[in-house]
Design a protein around this motif. Structure first.
Motif, PDB file in Angstrom:
ATOM      1  N   TYR A 110       0.806  -1.227   0.000  1.00  0.00           N
ATOM      2  CA  TYR A 110       0.000   0.000   0.000  1.00  0.00           C
ATOM      3  C   TYR A 110       0.836   1.274   0.000  1.00  0.00           C
ATOM      4  O   TYR A 110       0.293   2.371   0.137  1.00  0.00           O
ATOM      5  CB  TYR A 110      -0.948  -0.015   1.204  1.00  0.00           C
ATOM      6  N   LYS A 111       2.138   1.109  -0.166  1.00  0.00           N
ATOM      7  CA  LYS A 111       3.050   2.249  -0.126  1.00  0.00           C
ATOM      8  C   LYS A 111       2.674   3.322  -1.161  1.00  0.00           C
ATOM      9  O   LYS A 111       2.646   4.509  -0.841  1.00  0.00           O
ATOM     10  CB  LYS A 111       4.481   1.767  -0.348  1.00  0.00           C
TER      11      LYS A 111
ATOM     12  N   ASP B  82      -0.294   3.891  -2.636  1.00  0.00           N
ATOM     13  CA  ASP B  82      -1.561   4.533  -2.264  1.00  0.00           C
ATOM     14  C   ASP B  82      -1.365   5.537  -1.131  1.00  0.00           C
ATOM     15  O   ASP B  82      -1.940   6.631  -1.154  1.00  0.00           O
ATOM     16  CB  ASP B  82      -2.596   3.483  -1.833  1.00  0.00           C
ATOM     17  N   LEU B  83      -0.572   5.165  -0.165  1.00  0.00           N
ATOM     18  CA  LEU B  83      -0.322   6.063   0.955  1.00  0.00           C
ATOM     19  C   LEU B  83       0.467   7.292   0.512  1.00  0.00           C
ATOM     20  O   LEU B  83       0.170   8.414   0.925  1.00  0.00           O
ATOM     21  CB  LEU B  83       0.429   5.324   2.073  1.00  0.00           C
TER      22      LEU B  83
ATOM     23  N   LYS C 214      -6.085  -1.749   4.178  1.00  0.00           N
ATOM     24  CA  LYS C 214      -5.859  -0.584   3.310  1.00  0.00           C
ATOM     25  C   LYS C 214      -6.649   0.626   3.803  1.00  0.00           C
ATOM     26  O   LYS C 214      -6.100   1.730   3.896  1.00  0.00           O
ATOM     27  CB  LYS C 214      -6.239  -0.895   1.860  1.00  0.00           C
ATOM     28  N   THR C 215      -7.907   0.438   4.118  1.00  0.00           N
ATOM     29  CA  THR C 215      -8.719   1.566   4.581  1.00  0.00           C
ATOM     30  C   THR C 215      -8.203   2.087   5.917  1.00  0.00           C
ATOM     31  O   THR C 215      -8.208   3.290   6.156  1.00  0.00           O
ATOM     32  CB  THR C 215     -10.208   1.190   4.695  1.00  0.00           C
TER      33      THR C 215
ATOM     34  N   ILE D   9      -5.055   4.162   5.135  1.00  0.00           N
ATOM     35  CA  ILE D   9      -5.411   5.436   4.509  1.00  0.00           C
ATOM     36  C   ILE D   9      -5.990   6.392   5.543  1.00  0.00           C
ATOM     37  O   ILE D   9      -5.701   7.585   5.533  1.00  0.00           O
ATOM     38  CB  ILE D   9      -6.356   5.217   3.320  1.00  0.00           C
TER      39      ILE D   9
ATOM     40  N   HIS E 190      -9.044   7.188  -4.323  1.00  0.00           N
ATOM     41  CA  HIS E 190      -8.595   5.876  -3.864  1.00  0.00           C
ATOM     42  C   HIS E 190      -9.521   4.747  -4.286  1.00  0.00           C
ATOM     43  O   HIS E 190      -9.268   3.593  -3.960  1.00  0.00           O
ATOM     44  CB  HIS E 190      -8.450   5.871  -2.343  1.00  0.00           C
TER      45      HIS E 190
END
Length: 154
Positions: free
Chosen positions: A4-5, A7-8, A47-48, A51, A110
């Motif tokens: 998730y890097k 996305d973050l 993931k959520t 985020i 996202h």
């Protein structure tokens, strides 16, 4: 974290608009995530959860710096407001409340589902749908003064 890097990082850039600040945010969120990993109730929603940590961190940083930053790519990227300039979208989104900006970001930047947004915000899915609809109408209203009949394009 590796999965998730990106996305973050995108979230941090969208909020902070500075590569160095985004990298620092990513490091801080990684630390916070590892420190509080036991708080995750279901692994499918990691993931959520991540985020949400990033959004909270970025909002804290912005408040600390007294800056209002929005992501003008959120809606442009997804073609919702094809006929509007980024400047119009930026100005319109700056006038929205924080919750509306966050919901629009989670949904259109996202690609989170309503259910995932509800988990992040810890509220019922119906509430998220209501808030999203309200945010979209308010954004449209600020852009062209109507706010009517455009949500069918989403």
């Amino acid at each position: 974290m590796q999965a998730y890097k990106v996305d973050l990082y995108k979230t941090a850039i969208a909020y902070l608009r500075n590569q160095d600040d985004a990298i620092e945010a990513l490091q801080e969120v990684t630390y916070r995530a590892y420190k509080n990993i036991r708080m995750v109730k279901e692994a499918t929603y990691i993931k959520t959860w991540l985020i949400r940590i990033m959004i909270n961190y970025c909002n804290d940083q912005l408040k600390r710096n007294k800056q209002i930053v929005i992501n003008d790519e959120i809606i442009v990227t997804h073609g919702i407001f094809e006929n509007y300039t980024e400047m119009e979208l930026r100005d319109a989104m700056q006038d929205l409340d924080e919750r509306s900006r966050e919901i629009l970001m989670m949904k259109y930047f996202h690609d989170l589902k309503i259910k995932e947004i509800a988990l992040v915000l810890e509220c019922p899915e119906g509430t998220v749908k209501t808030w999203l609809n309200k945010a979209l109408k308010e954004l449209r209203k600020r852009i062209d003064g109507s706010g009517e009949g455009w949500t069918n394009h989403v």
